[in-house]
Enzyme design. Structure first.
Site, short mmCIF file in Angstrom:
data_model
loop_
_atom_site.label_atom_id
_atom_site.label_comp_id
_atom_site.label_asym_id
_atom_site.label_seq_id
_atom_site.Cartn_x
_atom_site.Cartn_y
_atom_site.Cartn_z
NE ARG A 94 -4.21 45.79 39.40
CZ ARG A 94 -3.67 44.58 39.46
NH1 ARG A 94 -4.12 43.68 40.32
NH2 ARG A 94 -2.67 44.24 38.65
CG ASP A 95 0.42 52.44 41.90
OD1 ASP A 95 0.20 52.69 43.11
OD2 ASP A 95 1.55 52.45 41.39
CB ILE A 96 -5.25 56.25 41.96
CG1 ILE A 96 -5.96 55.68 40.72
CG2 ILE A 96 -5.49 57.76 42.07
CD1 ILE A 96 -5.55 56.31 39.41
#
Length: 212
Positions: free
Chosen positions: A104-106
């Site tokens: 969810r936070d690439i």
């Protein structure tokens, strides 16, 4: 074993802004405890000594893609492809987990690239915003970073495809040297055509477009 480097993340509960910060910390701990995938930190220990907590994990060599870009790193096309393929393999293993693990936070700040040898090595770090797919169907909390978060994440939804969007946006930043949030937008989509290099292979151009 003796002599191996470790990374220690230190948290101060007294300075955490709210309960959500503590939840993200414990989420990262549980994720690393339950998976062992090449290219992500390996869980070693979690120590609580109020008001501090210490997450001990294996040390991952390399600099963040973000810092490399900021210091002028411009990979050739072979290196770009190698970075993309290694990152995709890490995501494939995360998404193949039962239940699937969605980062969810690439973004460039969470992708490490080790350029110290002839063979690039890629790692993905910071699993505080991770979610299991089956637990995220009714999520309403935004997670991600503007410019790299897929549009559905604005509404608190995330799927494995959301991580692919983040990776695609990160590769765009790596190739062009320009962050997606600094590009012209068409609705929510960056108009990146004008920034792409002329030597970008057609298949890679198509792949990046499909990712974002």
């Amino acid at each position: 074993s003796t002599g191996e480097l470790r990374a220690i993340k230190v948290f101060n509960f007294n300075t955490m802004e709210n309960w959500k910060a503590e939840e993200l910390l414990r989420r990262e701990v549980e994720t690393l405890k339950n998976v062992e995938i090449p290219g992500i930190p390996k869980y070693i220990d979690f120590i609580e000594a109020f008001p501090y907590a210490y997450l001990v994990e294996s040390y991952m060599d390399g600099q963040s893609m973000k810092s490399l870009i900021e210091t002028g790193f411009r990979p050739d096309m072979t290196q770009v492809i190698e970075i993309l393929l290694q990152a995709l393999e890490i995501l494939r293993q995360l998404h193949s987990h039962l239940p699937p693990i969605i980062h969810r936070d690439i973004k460039p700040g969470n992708i490490l690239i080790d350029t110290s040898s002839d063979n690039l090595r890629v790692s993905i770090i910071d699993f505080g915003t991770v979610a299991a797919a089956r637990q995220n169907k009714d999520a309403s909390t935004f997670a991600g970073t503007a410019g790299y978060a897929a549009p559905e994440q604005l509404f608190g939804k995330a799927s494995p495809a959301s991580d692919l969007y983040g990776l695609g946006a990160s590769i765009l930043h790596l190739i062009t040297g320009i962050a997606p949030y600094d590009m012209e937008l068409n609705g929510l989509e960056p108009c990146f055509d004008k920034y792409l290099p002329d030597n970008l292979p057609a298949w890679l151009d198509h792949l990046i477009r499909s990712m974002v």
